[in-house]
Design an enzyme around this catalytic site. Structure first.
Site, PDB file in Angstrom:
ATOM      1  N   SER A  51       0.999  -1.269   0.010  1.00  0.00           N
ATOM      2  CA  SER A  51      -0.052  -0.080  -0.145  1.00  0.00           C
ATOM      3  C   SER A  51       1.049   1.168  -0.124  1.00  0.00           C
ATOM      4  O   SER A  51       2.086   1.021   0.478  1.00  0.00           O
ATOM      5  CB  SER A  51      -0.812   0.000   1.366  1.00  0.00           C
ATOM      6  OG  SER A  51      -1.641   1.248   1.337  1.00  0.00           O
ATOM      7  N   TYR A  69      -1.192  -0.390  11.026  1.00  0.00           N
ATOM      8  CA  TYR A  69      -1.352  -0.871   9.365  1.00  0.00           C
ATOM      9  C   TYR A  69      -0.278  -0.437   8.815  1.00  0.00           C
ATOM     10  O   TYR A  69       0.346  -1.233   7.818  1.00  0.00           O
ATOM     11  CB  TYR A  69      -2.743   0.216   8.833  1.00  0.00           C
ATOM     12  CG  TYR A  69      -2.958  -0.484   7.600  1.00  0.00           C
ATOM     13  CD1 TYR A  69      -3.402  -1.665   7.232  1.00  0.00           C
ATOM     14  CD2 TYR A  69      -2.964   0.396   6.120  1.00  0.00           C
ATOM     15  CE1 TYR A  69      -3.912  -2.072   6.004  1.00  0.00           C
ATOM     16  CE2 TYR A  69      -2.913   0.219   5.063  1.00  0.00           C
ATOM     17  CZ  TYR A  69      -3.637  -1.036   4.946  1.00  0.00           C
ATOM     18  OH  TYR A  69      -3.750  -1.569   3.581  1.00  0.00           O
TER      19      TYR A  69
HETATM   20  N1  LIG Z   1      -8.543  -0.537  -0.228  1.00  0.00           N
HETATM   21  C1  LIG Z   1      -7.659   0.413  -0.223  1.00  0.00           C
HETATM   22  O1  LIG Z   1      -7.691   1.388   0.153  1.00  0.00           O
HETATM   23  C2  LIG Z   1      -6.223  -0.294  -0.231  1.00  0.00           C
HETATM   24  C3  LIG Z   1      -5.157   0.711  -0.322  1.00  0.00           C
HETATM   25  C4  LIG Z   1      -3.878   0.305  -0.651  1.00  0.00           C
HETATM   26  C5  LIG Z   1      -3.745  -1.191  -0.327  1.00  0.00           C
HETATM   27  N2  LIG Z   1      -4.849  -2.251   0.042  1.00  0.00           N
HETATM   28  C6  LIG Z   1      -4.484  -3.520   0.104  1.00  0.00           C
HETATM   29  O2  LIG Z   1      -5.259  -4.135  -0.897  1.00  0.00           O
HETATM   30  C7  LIG Z   1      -5.500  -5.596  -0.518  1.00  0.00           C
HETATM   31  C8  LIG Z   1      -6.934  -5.702  -0.981  1.00  0.00           C
HETATM   32  O3  LIG Z   1      -7.739  -4.859  -0.133  1.00  0.00           O
HETATM   33  P1  LIG Z   1      -9.251  -4.551  -0.400  1.00  0.00           P
HETATM   34  O4  LIG Z   1      -9.375  -3.001  -0.465  1.00  0.00           O
HETATM   35  O5  LIG Z   1      -9.750  -5.434  -1.448  1.00  0.00           O
HETATM   36  O6  LIG Z   1      -9.973  -4.939   0.926  1.00  0.00           O
HETATM   37  P2  LIG Z   1     -11.267  -5.764   1.274  1.00  0.00           P
HETATM   38  O7  LIG Z   1     -11.486  -5.511   2.867  1.00  0.00           O
HETATM   39  O8  LIG Z   1     -12.251  -5.416   0.389  1.00  0.00           O
HETATM   40  O9  LIG Z   1     -10.837  -7.705   1.163  1.00  0.00           O
HETATM   41  C9  LIG Z   1      -9.925  -7.976   2.048  1.00  0.00           C
HETATM   42  C10 LIG Z   1     -10.430  -9.484   2.221  1.00  0.00           C
HETATM   43  O10 LIG Z   1      -9.619  -9.888   2.981  1.00  0.00           O
HETATM   44  C11 LIG Z   1     -10.147 -10.844   3.781  1.00  0.00           C
HETATM   45  N3  LIG Z   1      -9.391 -11.245   5.117  1.00  0.00           N
HETATM   46  C12 LIG Z   1      -9.253 -10.631   6.232  1.00  0.00           C
HETATM   47  N4  LIG Z   1      -8.549 -11.556   7.042  1.00  0.00           N
HETATM   48  C13 LIG Z   1      -8.280 -12.666   6.600  1.00  0.00           C
HETATM   49  C14 LIG Z   1      -7.993 -13.710   7.101  1.00  0.00           C
HETATM   50  N5  LIG Z   1      -7.411 -14.087   8.147  1.00  0.00           N
HETATM   51  N6  LIG Z   1      -7.987 -14.912   6.100  1.00  0.00           N
HETATM   52  C15 LIG Z   1      -8.500 -14.874   4.667  1.00  0.00           C
HETATM   53  N7  LIG Z   1      -9.048 -13.762   4.230  1.00  0.00           N
HETATM   54  C16 LIG Z   1      -8.863 -12.669   5.293  1.00  0.00           C
HETATM   55  C17 LIG Z   1     -11.448 -10.363   4.154  1.00  0.00           C
HETATM   56  O11 LIG Z   1     -12.644 -11.146   4.526  1.00  0.00           O
HETATM   57  C18 LIG Z   1     -11.882  -9.543   2.867  1.00  0.00           C
HETATM   58  O12 LIG Z   1     -12.594 -10.244   2.160  1.00  0.00           O
HETATM   59  C19 LIG Z   1      -5.381  -5.672   0.966  1.00  0.00           C
HETATM   60  O13 LIG Z   1      -3.889  -6.173   1.123  1.00  0.00           O
HETATM   61  C20 LIG Z   1      -5.270  -3.998   1.403  1.00  0.00           C
HETATM   62  O14 LIG Z   1      -4.490  -3.926   2.301  1.00  0.00           O
HETATM   63  C21 LIG Z   1      -5.987  -1.535  -0.064  1.00  0.00           C
END
Ligand SMILES: NC(=O)c1ccc[n+]([C@@H]2O[C@H](COP(=O)([O-])OP(=O)(O)OC[C@H]3O[C@@H](n4cnc5c(N)ncnc54)[C@H](O)[C@@H]3O)[C@@H](O)[C@H]2O)c1
Length: 256
Positions: free
Chosen positions: A137, A150
């Site tokens: 991220s 985080y």
């Molecule tokens: N959305 C943002 O703003 C953003 C920005 C930068 C990076 N990211 C990163 O991108 C990636 C995807 O994020 P997203 O925005 O799609 O999030 P999201 O919350 O939509 O999806 C994340 C998924 O991870 C699953 N998860 C959580 N704990 C878990 C576990 N112990 N075992 C298995 N699954 C588990 C959740 O149930 C969820 O379905 C993440 O690594 C996040 O940190 C997100």
């Protein structure tokens, strides 16, 4: 890239960017397996798509991850691509966040990556082919107030993936570490449910599709760091050369 018949493993495929990765890969003819703890989310991801197999699995459980990867290799075939997307993002001041929450965030965001890498990558490296994609991220590059737990987990993701890449750079496996700014997915609601810093709130979220496309284009160009969205590469350079300018702005925005 032609993904026809290739096996793709996605963690966190029950929501957001993991879900989109599953759907895009399936549309390109891949056989997709995804692990998540979110069962209704998994069902929605796979609805009407026979190319997506889902499994309720907690990525912090190495024995379960390892066994599930072996099962997948036996039933679907060799894993060609991994998206490591599972994460949580509860926010708050470091001394005010619940101790177990900070540890849990590290166990999922970073520990999950360690587990999936150790379970899936050795065979990919032996075969000398495949793609390993880690979701870090901008929070893994730029620390700000109230996102410290985080930030720490995402800094760990960036460092682990960078070393993984260098240790295996002659293997034929392509590595990518993606550092998006805020993206419009349900993850952001976890920030709002705790405390969303004005610094992050002031950045309009980009669309998940933009992130997935940036990954594809970086892989094609052989680039490791992926900075989707406008200004993220500049943010990376600012953090590197002028960190105090960023901190000054963050303190001003947050008012302390
Ligand atoms: N959305 C943002 O703003 C953003 C920005 C930068 C990076 N990211 C990163 O991108 C990636 C995807 O994020 P997203 O925005 O799609 O999030 P999201 O919350 O939509 O999806 C994340 C998924 O991870 C699953 N998860 C959580 N704990 C878990 C576990 N112990 N075992 C298995 N699954 C588990 C959740 O149930 C969820 O379905 C993440 O690594 C996040 O940190 C997100």
């Amino acid at each position: 890239m032609d993904m026809n018949g290739k096996v793709v493993l996605v963690t966190g495929g029950g929501s957001g960017m993991g879900r989109l990765a599953c759907q895009l890969m399936s549309r390109r003819g891949a056989r997709v397996l995804t692990f998540d703890v979110n069962e209704p989310g998994l069902a929605e991801t796979a609805a009407g798509d026979a190319g997506i197999v889902t499994r309720r699995l907690d990525v912090t459980d190495f024995a379960a991850v390892d066994a599930a990867v072996r099962d997948a290799e036996a039933s679907l075939g060799p894993v060609h691509r991994v998206y490591n997307a599972a994460a949580i993002m509860p926010l708050g001041k470091l001394l005010e966040q619940d101790n177990a929450t900070v540890h849990r965030m590290m166990a999922i965001n970073y520990g999950g990556l360690v587990n999936i890498a150790q379970a899936a990558l050795p065979a990919m490296v032996r075969r000398g082919a495949g793609d390993f994609i880690s979701f870090s991220s901008m929070a893994g590059i730029i620390p700000v107030l109230m996102t410290g737990g985080y930030n720490a987990s995402k800094f760990a993701v960036s460092a682990f993936t960078e070393v993984l890449w260098h240790e295996n750079r002659a293997s034929g496996v392509r590595f990518a570490c993606v550092c998006p700014p805020p993206v419009a997915t349900p993850l952001l609601a976890q920030g709002y449910a705790t405390v969303m810093p004005k610094t992050i709130e002031s950045m309009p979220p980009i669309e998940p599709r933009e992130v997935l496309e940036a990954i594809e284009s970086a892989l094609a160009k052989g680039e490791f760091w992926v900075f989707p969205g406008k200004g993220t590469r500049t943010g990376y350079l600012m953090r590197r050369f002028f960190p105090n300018l960023i901190w000054k702005d963050v303190h001003k925005k947050e008012g302390f």
